[in-house]
Enzyme design. Structure first.
Site, short mmCIF file in Angstrom:
data_model
loop_
_atom_site.label_atom_id
_atom_site.label_comp_id
_atom_site.label_asym_id
_atom_site.label_seq_id
_atom_site.Cartn_x
_atom_site.Cartn_y
_atom_site.Cartn_z
N CYS A 139 34.93 37.41 55.71
CA CYS A 139 35.19 38.83 55.46
C CYS A 139 36.67 39.04 55.19
CB CYS A 139 34.79 39.68 56.65
SG CYS A 139 33.17 39.32 57.29
N THR A 141 37.62 40.96 51.92
CA THR A 141 37.74 42.14 51.07
C THR A 141 37.48 43.45 51.83
OG1 THR A 141 36.96 40.76 49.28
CG2 THR A 141 36.89 43.13 48.90
N GLY A 144 40.01 49.04 50.10
CA GLY A 144 41.34 49.21 49.52
C GLY A 144 42.08 47.90 49.31
N GLY A 146 41.24 44.24 47.49
CA GLY A 146 40.41 43.23 46.83
C GLY A 146 41.29 42.05 46.50
N SER A 147 41.78 42.01 45.28
CA SER A 147 42.68 40.93 44.89
C SER A 147 43.92 40.91 45.76
CB SER A 147 43.11 41.12 43.43
OG SER A 147 41.98 41.14 42.60
N ARG A 274 37.59 26.88 45.46
CA ARG A 274 37.57 27.34 44.06
C ARG A 274 36.84 26.42 43.11
NH1 ARG A 274 43.32 30.51 44.26
NH2 ARG A 274 42.33 32.49 44.78
N GLY A 373 18.25 36.11 20.47
CA GLY A 373 17.73 37.37 19.92
C GLY A 373 16.85 38.09 20.92
N GLU A 397 36.18 34.77 44.72
CA GLU A 397 37.13 33.66 44.94
C GLU A 397 38.34 33.77 44.02
OE1 GLU A 397 35.72 32.34 48.00
OE2 GLU A 397 36.66 30.57 47.16
N THR A 399 39.72 36.64 41.00
CA THR A 399 39.27 36.97 39.64
C THR A 399 39.94 36.01 38.65
OG1 THR A 399 41.12 38.47 39.28
CG2 THR A 399 39.12 39.44 40.20
C1 LIG Z 1 28.76 39.65 44.84
C2 LIG Z 1 30.07 39.58 45.50
C3 LIG Z 1 30.26 38.74 46.58
C4 LIG Z 1 31.48 38.71 47.23
N1 LIG Z 1 31.61 37.93 48.34
C5 LIG Z 1 32.74 38.05 49.09
C6 LIG Z 1 32.85 37.42 50.36
O1 LIG Z 1 31.94 36.71 50.80
N2 LIG Z 1 33.94 37.63 51.11
C7 LIG Z 1 34.98 38.41 50.66
O2 LIG Z 1 35.96 38.57 51.39
N3 LIG Z 1 34.93 39.00 49.45
C8 LIG Z 1 33.83 38.84 48.66
N4 LIG Z 1 33.75 39.48 47.45
C9 LIG Z 1 34.88 40.26 46.98
C10 LIG Z 1 35.60 39.64 45.82
O3 LIG Z 1 36.32 38.51 46.22
C11 LIG Z 1 36.50 40.74 45.21
O4 LIG Z 1 35.64 41.62 44.55
C12 LIG Z 1 37.53 40.19 44.29
O5 LIG Z 1 38.49 39.49 45.01
C13 LIG Z 1 38.23 41.26 43.46
O6 LIG Z 1 38.60 42.37 44.20
P1 LIG Z 1 38.21 43.83 43.68
O7 LIG Z 1 36.79 43.79 43.34
O8 LIG Z 1 38.67 44.79 44.69
O9 LIG Z 1 39.04 44.01 42.36
P2 LIG Z 1 40.55 44.53 42.19
O10 LIG Z 1 41.43 43.71 43.05
O11 LIG Z 1 40.57 45.99 42.34
O12 LIG Z 1 40.81 44.15 40.70
C14 LIG Z 1 40.50 44.99 39.59
C15 LIG Z 1 41.04 44.34 38.32
O13 LIG Z 1 42.45 44.22 38.41
C16 LIG Z 1 42.85 42.88 38.21
N5 LIG Z 1 44.03 42.59 39.01
C17 LIG Z 1 44.20 42.79 40.34
N6 LIG Z 1 45.40 42.36 40.73
C18 LIG Z 1 46.04 41.89 39.64
C19 LIG Z 1 47.30 41.29 39.39
N7 LIG Z 1 48.20 41.08 40.36
N8 LIG Z 1 47.59 40.94 38.13
C20 LIG Z 1 46.69 41.13 37.13
N9 LIG Z 1 45.49 41.66 37.29
C21 LIG Z 1 45.15 42.04 38.54
C22 LIG Z 1 41.65 42.06 38.62
O14 LIG Z 1 41.65 40.80 38.01
C23 LIG Z 1 40.51 42.93 38.13
O15 LIG Z 1 40.30 42.68 36.78
C24 LIG Z 1 32.55 39.50 46.77
C25 LIG Z 1 32.36 40.32 45.66
C26 LIG Z 1 31.15 40.37 45.03
C27 LIG Z 1 30.99 41.29 43.88
#
Ligand SMILES: Cc1cc2nc3c(=O)[nH]c(=O)nc-3n(C[C@H](O)[C@H](O)[C@H](O)COP(=O)(O)OP(=O)(O)OC[C@H]3O[C@@H](n4cnc5c(N)ncnc54)[C@H](O)[C@@H]3O)c2cc1C
Lengths: 420, 365
Positions: A139, A141, A144, A146-147, A274, A373, A397, A399
């Site tokens: 856990c 993510t 507020g 994500g990345s 990864r 198709g 893991e 983006t």
């Molecule tokens: C099906 C599924 C399973 C998952 N499983 C897990 C899990 O087991 N454990 C866990 O912790 N998480 C999990 N996740 C979360 C996943 O790792 C995140 O969704 C991912 O890290 C991206 O975060 P976000 O969706 O908030 O996107 P955001 O971080 O909001 O990104 C939005 C966009 O901005 C881009 N971006 C962000 N920062 C930058 C930067 N510095 N430079 C350029 N571009 C940037 C991203 O590439 C993306 O295109 C899961 C997600 C899904 C959908």
């Protein structure tokens, strides 16, 4: 050392065995579970658990072999990660969502393996070779964060009186969160690894991972997501309200030195996982490409390899390009896991393999649906499902963009502050 | 077993070739391209590294064993220095390796020691033809058996060092199948153009149009002897060599633009700190690695004789032509206006980058 590409015997054997598993246990059920979101594939889970136990292991994850005191036998090159990548690719060829339902701890166990002490590993991982299958989840993510993992808000505070950590916060998108926390008759108790901050002013230096056992008061699954693909894999929102865990459930060091060791623990986990995520995406891509070639053959279209591009038909050209991408991406995965097996630092190669696989598996599955198709778009076949399943590879893991950042920092010698 | 690390011997070779590439080829590259000449001493120094000599067994005057894997490792490294010189240094291989791989015993004994003893001398091969649908497996140049000789008719293009060559292998269709024929210097009916070809890139490399106007060679000059040979391994060896050279050129362009991006400032930061630049670089290094892996695998398959080695080599070179174009184009983009000026090498690499779509036939490992 040499440069060689002969698959070792255990890898060939595993491919043969898992192909049958993939066809009989996974493919045949792919559509059913795609259309019955949130049903649990018990047959697959129990089959895999029994099979892994029969082989003397509790999960797919490679085990550190204990050095035996006896005279060392002839030394074989280590292939645990290569084997694992092969297994993941083969199972994902069957059904990547179902592969994500493989018991054994997944990313949660990987975090304990990477950042935990030997005692913690013993304490938390032993369950996976028990009677019943068990799950664990990671856990990180939050809504507020994500990345930008440094933005996580989940707090861990030490209650000095009881020597317990008290966790508060909400985690989203937790793969297998439900199977790790919710009590099911057929499962042993699982756990989750929760990333939280012990000092919000310290940024990354304050981040630590905590093991929270299923059944701990205050932790619960509050939502299961409905997704584009990998629907059989549950994706949970988990809330933590005054969750108390014993002091030794913190992975690694409990002190907040002004270092980023805690965070580095997460990163080491990612270096290891990864290429494995890349492998899972490539399994989907291979499934799609093989299906396309079958359909083309049925249709009387053969691919002529070796011709100059100018002489190829468009279909031949597209198929050959897909094959080239897929092979190259797979070799990059192999190189990254080979480095892991041989204890070479592989942050660059790991992230490159993820960048490449993220691109390749989305492009290939998109191309396959296009080239088929109306057949590609129909739910009669699985091509459209693989298109939906593959997309996640470029999202979790790290983006595609985040992995490009990691690669760029490596090749430029930049820190996160210099290139953000 | 899978393994991704060159042997110690290969590492030593890579290091030696790298020194030559960095210390000799790079400094000479610009002048060579502009003046359309390669200094003979430069070629000789590359020849003395012994890449070909080490591929030929002692029985034929060499001191090693042929390995495509070793070949592609050396090829990448030398092309990292300069492509025209890489092709020039390797031009005797175009003649010797097909004989080693597919030649009859007498052919090996007759030619191999001559080619590799002493100083570099041009021996070459003629494969490419000047037509937009050129296909090495469907040549327009023909060979017909007439009594005790084969008669060759057609026209070849981009034949490196054709005017100077001691001998060349001419590839021609014999009953529709590509076969090599050894054509000695001065054979009647071989008409080599006076002037070298003018191309978009590779200007330092002399290549020529060659007309074959009823050239007669004895039956014994058919590569492989009377029963001929399989062209597959030769073509595959040419393809992996081309792919490896593409990796070398692309790596040169990548590193140059990466280093530039860390120096150049815009809007108060180094341009490398802008994601638009950093992501281009990340994709460049990723694609280079992808094609390097395809090339290594194809070379290894050739060495161990896998059935699908030729498909692997085709994949490698096809991947390489796109990768080389993408990487070298971006290198120019990263230097922008400065990249377009010939003082920086990136525009030369970009002109070479496009060429990998048609360079198969100019090099072999
Ligand atoms: C099906 C599924 C399973 C998952 N499983 C897990 C899990 O087991 N454990 C866990 O912790 N998480 C999990 N996740 C979360 C996943 O790792 C995140 O969704 C991912 O890290 C991206 O975060 P976000 O969706 O908030 O996107 P955001 O971080 O909001 O990104 C939005 C966009 O901005 C881009 N971006 C962000 N920062 C930058 C930067 N510095 N430079 C350029 N571009 C940037 C991203 O590439 C993306 O295109 C899961 C997600 C899904 C959908």
């Amino acid at each position: 050392m040499t440069i060689e590409f002969e698959p070792p015997k255990p890898i060939v054997q595993t491919q043969v065995v898992l192909k049958t598993v993939a066809e009989e246990m996974m493919r045949s059920k792919s559509r059913y579970f795609d259309e019955h979101e949130h049903e649990i594939p018990w047959d697959y889970i129990e089959f895999m658990h029994t099979a892994m136990r029969a082989m003397g292991v509790g999960s797919l994850a490679p085990k550190e072999k204990k050095e035996s005191a006896e005279a060392p036998k002839e030394k074989r090159p280590p292939i645990a990660y290569q084997l694992l990548a092969t297994q993941i690719e083969a199972l994902s060829w069957g059904d990547v969502g179902m592969y994500l339902c493989t018991p054994g701890g997944g990313l949660g166990a990987a975090a304990v393996q990477a950042a935990g002490t030997p005692e913690q590993q013993e304490k938390f991982l032993a369950r996976f070779s028990g009677e019943k299958p068990a799950f664990a989840a990671m856990c990180m993510t939050e809504a507020g964060a994500g990345s930008d993992t440094s933005a996580i808000r989940t707090r861990a505070v030490l209650d000095e009186k009881t020597n317990e950590w008290v966790l508060n916060g909400e985690k989203i998108f937790v793969t297998a969160g439900d199977k790790s926390l919710t009590p099911y008759e057929k499962l042993d108790k699982g756990f989750i690894v929760v990333w939280a901050t012990i000092d919000p002013s310290a940024g990354r230096a304050g981040m630590r991972a905590f093991v929270v056992e299923a059944g701990t008061p205050g932790v619960k699954v509050v939502k299961l997501e409905h997704k584009m693909g990998i629907r059989v894999s549950d994706t949970a929102t988990i809330s933590l309200v005054d969750v108390r865990v014993p002091f030794d459930h913190i992975l690694g060091s409990p002190t907040v030195e002004k270092t980023t060791t805690g965070f580095k623990g997460a990163m080491v986990t990612f270096d290891a996982t990864r290429p494995l995520v890349a492998a899972s995406g490539l399994g989907v891509a291979r499934a799609a490409l093989e299906f396309l070639k079958e359909k083309l053959t049925e249709h009387g279209i053969t691919i002529r390899y070796g011709l100059p591009r100018q002489k190829l038909t468009n279909i031949e050209r597209e198929v050959i390009e897909c094959e080239i991408m897929l092979r190259a991406a797979w070799l990059m995965v192999l190189r990254a896991v080979w480095m892991a097996d041989n204890k070479h630092p592989n942050a660059l190669e790991s992230s490159m393999s993820k960048v490449k696989a993220g691109d390749v598996c989305t492009k290939i599955t998109q191309k396959v649906v296009e080239l088929l198709g109306p057949l590609g778009y129909s739910r009669e076949f699985l091509a459209e499902k693989w298109f939906r399943d593959a997309k996640i590879t470029d999202i979790y893991e790290g983006t595609g963009q985040i992995n490009r950042l990691v690669v760029a920092r490596q090749i430029l010698g930049y820190t996160g502050a210099e290139l953000r | 077993m899978y393994s991704f690390e060159p042997t110690d011997e290969q590492k030593m070779l890579i290091e030696a070739v790298n020194k030559y590439a960095v210390n000799d080829l790079r400094p000479a590259a610009h002048e060579a391209e502009e003046s359309r000449t390669l200094p003979p001493a430069l070629i000789e120094k590359g020849w003395e590294l012994g890449v070909l000599q080490a591929s030929i067994p002692e029985a034929y005057g060499g001191f090693g064993e042929h390995s495509a894997v070793t070949g592609v490792l050396a090829q990448e490294e030398m092309a990292y220095g300069n492509l025209a010189a890489t092709i020039a240094v390797g031009v005797p291989s175009l003649f010797a390796l097909p004989i080693l791989l597919c030649g009859a015993e007498e052919q090996k004994q007759e030619y191999l020691p001559n080619v590799i003893e002493g100083a570099w001398r041009p021996y070459t091969a003629a494969l490419i033809e000047y037509t937009l649908d050129f296909d090495p497996l469907e040549l327009r140049t023909t060979a017909t058996l007439d009594g005790d000789s084969y008669v060759l008719r057609g026209e070849k293009a981009y034949v490196p060092f054709a005017r100077q060559a001691e001998a060349m292998i001419v590839y021609a269709a014999l009953d529709g199948v590509t076969q090599g024929f050894i054509v000695p210097k001065g054979s009647e009916g071989v008409i080599v153009a006076e002037d070298s070809e003018k191309m978009m890139g590779l200007n330092a490399l002399p290549t020529y149009r060659v007309k074959l106007d009823g050239v007669r060679v004895p039956r014994s000059n058919r590569l492989g002897g009377d029963s001929g040979h399989d062209f597959g391994p030769i073509l595959a060896s040419m393809r992996v060599a081309t792919a490896a050279a593409a990796v070398g050129v692309a790596r040169a362009a990548f590193e140059y633009s990466r280093d530039y991006a860390k120096e150049r400032e815009a809007f108060g930061v180094k341009i490398a700190q802008k994601q638009a630049i950093a992501f281009m670089l990340a994709e460049m290094v990723t694609e280079i690695e992808a094609v390097r892996m395809l090339t290594w695998e194809a070379a290894w398959k050739l060495d161990v004789g896998k059935d699908d080695a030729d498909v692997a080599a085709y994949f490698a070179v096809t991947g390489a032509m796109d990768m080389a174009m993408m990487v070298t184009d971006r290198a120019v983009q990263i230097l922008a206006g400065h990249g377009y000026i010939r003082e920086h090498p990136v525009e030369m690499w970009m002109r070479e980058g496009r060429g990998f779509a048609m360079f198969t036939g100019l090099m072999i490992v």
